[in-house]
Design an enzyme around this catalytic site. Structure first.
Site, short mmCIF file in Angstrom:
data_model
loop_
_atom_site.label_atom_id
_atom_site.label_comp_id
_atom_site.label_asym_id
_atom_site.label_seq_id
_atom_site.Cartn_x
_atom_site.Cartn_y
_atom_site.Cartn_z
CG HIS A 3 -2.02 -0.92 1.28
ND1 HIS A 3 -2.81 -1.18 0.18
CD2 HIS A 3 -2.55 -1.66 2.29
CE1 HIS A 3 -3.76 -2.05 0.52
NE2 HIS A 3 -3.62 -2.36 1.77
CE1 TYR A 15 -13.87 -3.35 -6.15
CE2 TYR A 15 -15.72 -1.98 -6.82
CZ TYR A 15 -15.22 -3.07 -6.14
OH TYR A 15 -16.08 -3.88 -5.44
P1 A3P Z 1 -16.93 -2.56 -0.05
O1 A3P Z 1 -16.56 -2.24 1.37
O2 A3P Z 1 -17.37 -1.35 -0.81
O3 A3P Z 1 -17.88 -3.67 -0.19
P2 A3P Z 1 -9.60 -4.15 -0.28
O4 A3P Z 1 -9.55 -5.52 -0.84
O5 A3P Z 1 -8.67 -3.19 -0.96
O6 A3P Z 1 -9.48 -4.15 1.20
O7 A3P Z 1 -11.05 -3.58 -0.65
C1 A3P Z 1 -12.20 -4.12 -0.07
C2 A3P Z 1 -13.37 -3.73 -0.93
O8 A3P Z 1 -13.38 -4.54 -2.12
C3 A3P Z 1 -14.70 -4.00 -0.24
O9 A3P Z 1 -15.59 -3.03 -0.79
C4 A3P Z 1 -14.99 -5.41 -0.70
O10 A3P Z 1 -16.33 -5.77 -0.56
C5 A3P Z 1 -14.55 -5.34 -2.15
N1 A3P Z 1 -14.20 -6.65 -2.71
C6 A3P Z 1 -13.53 -7.67 -2.11
N2 A3P Z 1 -13.41 -8.71 -2.95
C7 A3P Z 1 -14.02 -8.36 -4.10
C8 A3P Z 1 -14.25 -9.04 -5.35
N3 A3P Z 1 -13.83 -10.28 -5.55
N4 A3P Z 1 -14.91 -8.37 -6.31
C9 A3P Z 1 -15.34 -7.11 -6.12
N5 A3P Z 1 -15.18 -6.42 -4.96
C10 A3P Z 1 -14.51 -7.03 -3.97
#
Ligand code: A3P
Length: 306
Positions: free
Chosen positions: A114, A203
Site C-alpha cells: 500500500h 475498480y
Molecule cells: P466494499 O466495502 O465497498 O464492499 P480491499 O480488498 O482493498 O481491502 O477492498 C475491499 C473492498 O473490495 C470491499 O468493498 C470489498 O467488498 C470489495 N471486494 C472484495 N473482494 C471483491 C471481489 N472479488 N470483487 C469485487 N469487490 C470485492
C-alpha cells in the site's frame, strides 16, 4: 490507528502532505533488505480499493497451469485468502523487525504493497519488475475504509467513528498511506511515464468488464492467454472464481482468518458489498461535493478522471 498517532505520522507544509514514517518503512525495506527482481510482480493499491480482488486475479492468472480455475474445487482459495497468496511487504513480510528470506521464492514472486509510489523500495522503482495498481472512486474508498476501521475500533473497545469524521480525516489526507489523491496520482504518473512497468486499473472498469482486464493483466505480466485457453474458457473461469459472489461464499472466507502481528484478522472482513456507488447510501450531498471538488482540483490536467 488513533487520530493522535495519525497526527504524528503525517505533516503538512507548502509542498503538500508528507508521511515520513511510511516513507521510512519504504526506504528501510528498499535499501537494506529488499531487492526486487525483474520478474517480480507487485500489486499496489490504497486500502479498500479492491486489493483483495486484484490479488485473487493476479494469483489465479499467474498460477493457472498449476491450479486450474476450471477445477476451482482444488484451488488454494479454498484454504487461504488472497492476502496469504500474495503477501504485503510492509505488513506480513517485513512486520516488526523481521527480515524475511525471499530469495528462495520461485519466479515470478508475487508481492503487494500500500506504500505510495515515491516511497516504494528503491529496487521496485529501478528494476523492470511489474506493478499492477488498482484505484477506486474516492467516495466508495472512503465508505469502505470507514466500515473497515470501525470493525477494528469495535474490537479494540473504541467508539465508532462517524462517517462525517471519517470523511474529514480522508479529506485532510490523514490516512495510513497518505492522502488518497497523492497516492493515485503517484502511480498514475508512473503509469504514464512507463506503461510497460505500471498497469493502472480502476475498480469500476473492472466491474464493467472483468474479462478484458484479466486479458490485459495476463499480457502485461508476459503470460498472455493462448487460443486453446480462450477456447477452453479459462478467462471466464478465472473471472467467475475471483468474483465477489464466489470468493465471499467460500468456507475459507466465511470461517478462516490470517495471523498478523496484531492478532488474527477474519478473512470475511475484506468482503462487504463489493458494488460501485454504495457511497450514496452513506455520504451527505455536501460531503460528496467536497470530495468531488478536491478530486477535480487535484486531478485537473493529469488526464485522470475517477
Ligand atoms: P466494499 O466495502 O465497498 O464492499 P480491499 O480488498 O482493498 O481491502 O477492498 C475491499 C473492498 O473490495 C470491499 O468493498 C470489498 O467488498 C470489495 N471486494 C472484495 N473482494 C471483491 C471481489 N472479488 N470483487 C469485487 N469487490 C470485492
Amino acid at each position: 490507528t488513533s487520530e493522535a498517532m495519525l497526527d504524528q505520522l503525517y505533516r503538512h507544509d507548502d509542498q503538500g502532505w508528507h508521511a515520513p514514517k511510511v516513507n521510512m518503512v519504504g526506504a528501510m525495506v528498499a535499501d537494506s533488505c529488499f531487492a526486487a527482481r525483474p520478474s517480480d510482480i507487485i500489486v499496489a493499491s490504497l486500502p479498500k480499493s479492491g486489493t483483495t480482488w486484484i490479488k485473487a486475479l493476479v494469483f489465479a492468472t499467474v498460477h493457472r497451469d498449476e491450479y486450474r480455475p476450471a477445477d476451482a474445487d482444488d484451488h488454494p482459495f479454498h484454504s487461504v485468502s488472497p492476502h496469504e497468496c500474495i503477501s504485503f511487504l510492509e505488513f506480513r513480510l517485513y512486520s516488526g523487525n523481521r527480515i524475511p528470506n525471499l530469495d528462495k521464492l520461485p519466479d515470478p514472486r508475487l508481492f503487494a504493497t500500500h506504500v505510495p509510489f515515491m516511497a516504494l523500495p528503491r529496487t521496485i522503482r529501478t528494476t523492470s519488475c511489474k506493478i499492477v495498481y488498482v484505484c477506486r472512486d474516492p467516495k466508495d474508498t472512503l465508505v469502505s475504509t470507514w466500515y473497515f476501521l470501525n470493525k477494528f475500533r469495535a474490537r479494540a473497545g473504541m467508539d465508532p467513528l462517524t462517517v462525517e469524521r471519517a470523511a474529514e480525516l480522508f479529506c485532510d489526507g490523514l490516512s495510513p498511506f497518505g492522502p488518497y489523491w497523492d497516492h493515485v496520482l503517484g502511480y498514475w504518473r508512473a503509469h504514464l511515464a512507463h506503461p510497460e512497468k505500471v498497469l493502472f486499473f480502476r475498480y469500476e472498469e473492472m466491474q464493467r468488464d472483468p474479462a478484458a482486464h484479466v486479458r490485459r493483466l495476463a499480457e502485461f505480466v508476459g503470460l498472455p492467454f493462448d487460443v486453446g485457453e480462450e477456447e477452453d474458457g479459462v478467462v471466464a473461469a478465472i473471472v467467475r472464481m475471483c468474483s465477489f459472489e464466489h470468493m465471499s461464499g467460500l468456507k475459507a472466507t466465511k470461517h478462516g482468518s490470517m495471523m498478523t502481528k496484531d492478532g488474527p484478522i477474519a478473512n470475511s472482513l475484506f468482503y462487504r458489498r463489493g458494488v460501485v456507488g454504495d457511497w450514496v447510501n452513506h455520504l451527505s450531498p455536501e460531503v460528496a461535493r467536497r470530495i468531488d471538488a478536491i478530486t477535480q482540483a487535484r486531478f485537473m490536467g493529469s488526464g485522470l478522471n475517477v
